[in-house]
Structure formats: structure tokens, C-alpha cells
Design a protein around this motif. Sequence first.
Motif, PDB file in Angstrom:
ATOM      1  N   ALA A 199      21.143  67.217  28.806  1.00  0.00           N
ATOM      2  CA  ALA A 199      20.288  68.186  29.659  1.00  0.00           C
ATOM      3  C   ALA A 199      19.657  69.219  28.887  1.00  0.00           C
ATOM      4  CB  ALA A 199      21.259  69.035  30.381  1.00  0.00           C
ATOM      5  N   THR A 200      20.079  69.545  27.590  1.00  0.00           N
ATOM      6  CA  THR A 200      19.581  70.300  26.612  1.00  0.00           C
ATOM      7  C   THR A 200      18.492  69.849  25.745  1.00  0.00           C
ATOM      8  OG1 THR A 200      21.260  70.234  25.316  1.00  0.00           O
ATOM      9  CG2 THR A 200      21.682  71.925  26.579  1.00  0.00           C
ATOM     10  N   GLY A 201      18.389  68.391  25.844  1.00  0.00           N
ATOM     11  CA  GLY A 201      17.369  67.687  25.010  1.00  0.00           C
ATOM     12  C   GLY A 201      17.968  67.497  23.479  1.00  0.00           C
ATOM     13  N   ALA A 202      19.102  67.704  23.264  1.00  0.00           N
ATOM     14  CA  ALA A 202      19.711  67.489  22.106  1.00  0.00           C
ATOM     15  C   ALA A 202      19.765  65.836  21.761  1.00  0.00           C
ATOM     16  CB  ALA A 202      21.333  67.765  22.155  1.00  0.00           C
ATOM     17  N   LEU A 203      19.761  64.994  22.561  1.00  0.00           N
ATOM     18  CA  LEU A 203      19.889  63.545  22.463  1.00  0.00           C
ATOM     19  C   LEU A 203      18.280  63.056  22.294  1.00  0.00           C
ATOM     20  CD1 LEU A 203      22.443  62.147  24.729  1.00  0.00           C
ATOM     21  CD2 LEU A 203      22.817  62.730  22.180  1.00  0.00           C
ATOM     22  N   ASP A 204      17.302  63.706  22.535  1.00  0.00           N
ATOM     23  CA  ASP A 204      16.260  63.294  22.386  1.00  0.00           C
ATOM     24  C   ASP A 204      15.556  63.095  21.103  1.00  0.00           C
ATOM     25  OD1 ASP A 204      16.125  63.961  25.168  1.00  0.00           O
ATOM     26  OD2 ASP A 204      14.528  65.479  25.126  1.00  0.00           O
ATOM     27  N   THR A 205      15.042  61.920  20.682  1.00  0.00           N
ATOM     28  CA  THR A 205      14.677  61.537  19.554  1.00  0.00           C
ATOM     29  C   THR A 205      15.616  61.126  18.615  1.00  0.00           C
ATOM     30  OG1 THR A 205      14.297  63.555  18.270  1.00  0.00           O
ATOM     31  CG2 THR A 205      12.422  63.141  19.677  1.00  0.00           C
ATOM     32  N   THR A 206      16.992  61.124  18.971  1.00  0.00           N
ATOM     33  CA  THR A 206      18.090  60.604  18.165  1.00  0.00           C
ATOM     34  C   THR A 206      17.796  59.063  18.410  1.00  0.00           C
ATOM     35  OG1 THR A 206      19.597  60.485  19.945  1.00  0.00           O
ATOM     36  CG2 THR A 206      19.381  62.419  18.525  1.00  0.00           C
ATOM     37  N   THR A 207      18.652  58.308  17.476  1.00  0.00           N
ATOM     38  CA  THR A 207      18.681  56.872  17.480  1.00  0.00           C
ATOM     39  C   THR A 207      19.999  56.181  17.777  1.00  0.00           C
ATOM     40  OG1 THR A 207      18.976  56.524  15.112  1.00  0.00           O
ATOM     41  CG2 THR A 207      16.923  56.653  15.911  1.00  0.00           C
ATOM     42  N   PHE A 208      19.886  54.948  18.082  1.00  0.00           N
ATOM     43  CA  PHE A 208      21.150  54.099  18.024  1.00  0.00           C
ATOM     44  C   PHE A 208      21.589  53.812  16.578  1.00  0.00           C
ATOM     45  CE2 PHE A 208      20.292  53.914  22.389  1.00  0.00           C
ATOM     46  CZ  PHE A 208      21.643  54.229  23.265  1.00  0.00           C
ATOM     47  N   SER A 209      21.997  54.494  15.855  1.00  0.00           N
ATOM     48  CA  SER A 209      22.008  54.325  14.444  1.00  0.00           C
ATOM     49  C   SER A 209      22.942  53.351  13.851  1.00  0.00           C
ATOM     50  CB  SER A 209      22.251  55.747  13.710  1.00  0.00           C
ATOM     51  OG  SER A 209      23.514  56.361  14.036  1.00  0.00           O
ATOM     52  N   ARG A 210      23.904  52.953  14.752  1.00  0.00           N
ATOM     53  CA  ARG A 210      25.055  51.930  14.443  1.00  0.00           C
ATOM     54  C   ARG A 210      25.106  50.815  15.143  1.00  0.00           C
ATOM     55  NH1 ARG A 210      29.394  54.094   9.992  1.00  0.00           N
ATOM     56  NH2 ARG A 210      27.921  55.053   8.576  1.00  0.00           N
ATOM     57  N   VAL A 211      25.557  49.538  14.866  1.00  0.00           N
ATOM     58  CA  VAL A 211      25.704  48.634  15.899  1.00  0.00           C
ATOM     59  C   VAL A 211      26.765  47.628  15.320  1.00  0.00           C
ATOM     60  CG1 VAL A 211      23.421  48.550  16.790  1.00  0.00           C
ATOM     61  CG2 VAL A 211      23.969  47.026  15.153  1.00  0.00           C
ATOM     62  N   GLN A 230      21.630  43.137  19.358  1.00  0.00           N
ATOM     63  CA  GLN A 230      21.203  42.071  18.837  1.00  0.00           C
ATOM     64  C   GLN A 230      20.126  42.141  17.918  1.00  0.00           C
ATOM     65  OE1 GLN A 230      23.134  39.219  18.879  1.00  0.00           O
ATOM     66  NE2 GLN A 230      24.444  40.457  20.067  1.00  0.00           N
ATOM     67  N   ALA A 231      19.451  43.242  17.859  1.00  0.00           N
ATOM     68  CA  ALA A 231      18.396  43.299  16.793  1.00  0.00           C
ATOM     69  C   ALA A 231      18.843  43.223  15.462  1.00  0.00           C
ATOM     70  CB  ALA A 231      18.001  44.792  16.981  1.00  0.00           C
ATOM     71  N   PRO A 232      17.954  42.940  14.609  1.00  0.00           N
ATOM     72  CA  PRO A 232      18.277  42.777  13.049  1.00  0.00           C
ATOM     73  C   PRO A 232      18.976  43.785  12.797  1.00  0.00           C
ATOM     74  CG  PRO A 232      16.266  41.768  13.647  1.00  0.00           C
ATOM     75  CD  PRO A 232      16.553  42.588  14.643  1.00  0.00           C
ATOM     76  N   LYS A 234      15.718  48.406  12.164  1.00  0.00           N
ATOM     77  CA  LYS A 234      14.874  49.736  12.760  1.00  0.00           C
ATOM     78  C   LYS A 234      15.623  50.186  13.998  1.00  0.00           C
ATOM     79  CE  LYS A 234      10.438  50.514  14.846  1.00  0.00           C
ATOM     80  NZ  LYS A 234       9.422  49.878  15.481  1.00  0.00           N
ATOM     81  N   PRO A 235      16.536  51.393  13.762  1.00  0.00           N
ATOM     82  CA  PRO A 235      17.122  52.050  14.713  1.00  0.00           C
ATOM     83  C   PRO A 235      16.574  52.316  16.194  1.00  0.00           C
ATOM     84  CG  PRO A 235      17.898  52.868  12.679  1.00  0.00           C
ATOM     85  CD  PRO A 235      16.535  52.148  12.546  1.00  0.00           C
ATOM     86  N   VAL A 236      16.807  51.589  17.331  1.00  0.00           N
ATOM     87  CA  VAL A 236      15.954  52.025  18.599  1.00  0.00           C
ATOM     88  C   VAL A 236      16.264  53.611  18.754  1.00  0.00           C
ATOM     89  CG1 VAL A 236      15.761  51.597  20.804  1.00  0.00           C
ATOM     90  CG2 VAL A 236      16.193  49.861  19.211  1.00  0.00           C
ATOM     91  N   LYS A 237      15.212  54.384  19.095  1.00  0.00           N
ATOM     92  CA  LYS A 237      14.875  55.768  19.372  1.00  0.00           C
ATOM     93  C   LYS A 237      15.301  56.023  20.856  1.00  0.00           C
ATOM     94  CE  LYS A 237      11.194  57.802  18.802  1.00  0.00           C
ATOM     95  NZ  LYS A 237      10.104  58.731  18.211  1.00  0.00           N
ATOM     96  N   ILE A 238      16.100  56.990  21.276  1.00  0.00           N
ATOM     97  CA  ILE A 238      15.942  57.732  22.674  1.00  0.00           C
ATOM     98  C   ILE A 238      14.962  58.599  22.576  1.00  0.00           C
ATOM     99  CG2 ILE A 238      17.532  58.947  24.250  1.00  0.00           C
ATOM    100  CD1 ILE A 238      20.066  57.873  22.630  1.00  0.00           C
TER     101      ILE A 238
END
Length: 209
Positions: free
Chosen positions: A83-95, A185-187, A195-199
Amino acid sequence: MVLLMTFAMAVSAQSNNQIEPPKKANARAAATPAPAGDPFEGATVEKMAGQCVTLETELGPIEIAITPENAPEAARNFLNLSATGALDTTTFSRVVKGFVIQGGNLQTSEKWSEALAKRMSHRLPDEPGLVKHVRGIVSMARTEEPNSATTHFFILVAAAPHLDSKFAAFGTVTKGMEVVDAINQAPADGDQPDKPVKINRAVVSPCKK
């Protein structure tokens, strides 16, 4: 690096198939205060249970229904981060292929700031419960230390019963598991995505009935 070790528990769980249980479940005295004035500060379980969070990622939306009955502090924390936007522009940095994707590392944000650093220092109480860690469950990552969860969360792409009664599950993906699978499943080089996927944005809204 600060807090990257929060993922170590989930990774070691897959490789060793065991996790040290928290020394004191719900040992709230060891947790640290949440930022004052957050939207869901003091929210009841009933209020949080009606909320859904949509993570608008580069690959499509992931909708998460919050289930706070098991882990109210983890649920409140995730709702406030969203709700505060803290997750905006962060990524899924590990899989970990066939296991989890992890987000919530605020250091990956394009808006990294002292305020986000403060949020990452807020430690949550351990809230292990009866929720089964099956495909689509959203849960808090932490280290082996008690009450060490902060902002890192993971989404399971497969059942992980060895995590049951050890981690704080606070949500379920209701739409967008195909997006979760695509991220998983991304490389990647080990557990580091090429290439970490961004939120792009996290949106909190009442769940549609």
C-alpha cells in the motif's frame, strides 16, 4: 550484503530437506516496531482477510489473496509494503527452479532510500502455523535466527511440505500462476535470474467476490 541471507533458509530447505524450527514461536518481544502511520497498522484480521494484492509485473499480474488468520503480522507487513509503494520497482531477485520465486528485496528498488532501508530493518515475529506450503502459497523468507523475517517473501511453484509449521504463510495466488511459472523458468545463473523480473506496481484492493 544486507539481508540477502533471508533466502538461505528456503534454499537450504530444498537442498537439505530440513529447516531449524524457530526457537520461540510468536516471540513478539524480539520483533521491532513497524513504521508508524502505515495504512494497515492496527488492522483487524477480519479487515485484512478481505484484501487482495495485485503485483503488476513486467510479465503480467499476480493476484494474491491475503490469509491473515495464520500469520497476521506477516500479512499486515505485506499489505503495508504494497500500500505504501515500497514494493514498486523491486524485482524477483532470486529463483530456485521448480521450487520458489523470491521478491521483497527493497534494495532492488529504483527508489532505494533511507525510508526503504528502515522498512528492511523491521523484524517480524515468527508465526509458524498449520497452513500447508503447497503450490501458490505466499510466505515470508527468513534466516535460521528467530524473528528474522523482514520484507523478503517467496511464492511456491510446487508443494514443499518440509516448510510446513516453520514459515509464516500469509497469502495464496488466486490469479497469475502462469506468470509465477514464467518467472521461475526464466534463464538464471544458479538462483540469480539473468534478467530479474520487475514489479512495476503493487496494488491493494478489496478481493472480488
